[in-house]
Design a protein around this motif. Structure first.
Motif, PDB file in Angstrom:
ATOM      1  N   UNK A 167       0.845  -1.205   0.000  1.00 50.79           N
ATOM      2  CA  UNK A 167       0.000   0.000   0.000  1.00 50.79           C
ATOM      3  C   UNK A 167       0.876   1.250   0.000  1.00 50.79           C
ATOM      4  N   UNK A 168       1.920   1.247   0.836  1.00 53.50           N
ATOM      5  CA  UNK A 168       2.829   2.400   0.885  1.00 53.50           C
ATOM      6  C   UNK A 168       3.504   2.608  -0.465  1.00 53.50           C
ATOM      7  N   UNK A 169       3.934   1.503  -1.097  1.00 52.03           N
ATOM      8  CA  UNK A 169       4.579   1.582  -2.399  1.00 52.03           C
ATOM      9  C   UNK A 169       3.601   2.098  -3.445  1.00 52.03           C
ATOM     10  N   UNK A 170       2.369   1.623  -3.379  1.00 50.26           N
ATOM     11  CA  UNK A 170       1.345   2.072  -4.316  1.00 50.26           C
ATOM     12  C   UNK A 170       1.087   3.563  -4.127  1.00 50.26           C
ATOM     13  N   UNK A 171       0.967   3.976  -2.876  1.00 49.59           N
ATOM     14  CA  UNK A 171       0.767   5.401  -2.590  1.00 49.59           C
ATOM     15  C   UNK A 171       1.970   6.220  -3.065  1.00 49.59           C
TER      16      UNK A 171
END
Length: 175
Positions: A154-158
């Motif tokens: 999720x952090x990488x996607x964000x």
């Protein structure tokens, strides 16, 4: 003299009759003795033959038959030992069947200190329980790591979304 000859003749005749009766009685007693020995031998050999049949069944993996012969003689001791062996083997087979169906909550009853099958079952049960415990522990670790990977994803996607937005802004400001 004729009287002596008469008596001698009568005695000879009686001796022949007595001898004949002795032979007949001897033959009858011999036949009865042979019949009695045959019945006795059959009664003695029947439990032994039953024990042999049971041992053959046990060797084929069938542990359900019991002799239930309760005399105090050697055949009774053999029968007791075979019945006890069949009980122990049946118990071990039942435990193995429950383990095979997935029930690892079993207690192995040992037949004695040298019970090889009981020891092997106990060791197998302990090893399987340890394996299941290790798998549960590793599954918990994998579950925990998958939560971490999900958060990082999720952090990488964000971060990728933010980077794309920044690139778009930079592109717009250059143009």
């Amino acid at each position: 003299m004729s009287e002596v000859e008469d008596i001698t003749s009568k005695i000879d005749s009686q001796n022949k009759k007595d001898a004949m009766w002795q032979v007949v009685i001897g033959i009858v007693l011999s036949v009865l003795a042979v019949l009695g020995m045959f019945i006795l031998a059959r009664n003695m050999s029947k439990p032994i033959m039953n024990a042999v049949d049971m041992a053959k069944e046990i060797s084929k993996g069938c542990f359900d038959r019991r002799l239930n012969y309760s005399k105090e003689d050697e055949v009774g001791q053999l029968s007791f030992a075979l019945d006890n062996m069949a009980n122990i083997l049946k118990s071990h087979a039942d435990i193995a069947e429950k383990i095979a169906s997935g029930n690892l909550n079993q207690t192995v009853t040992m037949a004695g200190v040298d019970d090889q099958l009981g020891l092997a079952l106990k060791r197998m049960l302990d090893d399987l329980n340890q394996l299941v415990s290790d798998i549960k522990t590793r599954a918990d670790i994998i579950g925990s790591n998958s939560d971490t990977v999900s958060v990082m994803s999720d952090d990488l996607s964000n971060g990728a979304t933010d980077s794309a937005a920044s690139v778009t802004e930079i592109s717009a400001s250059i143009a």
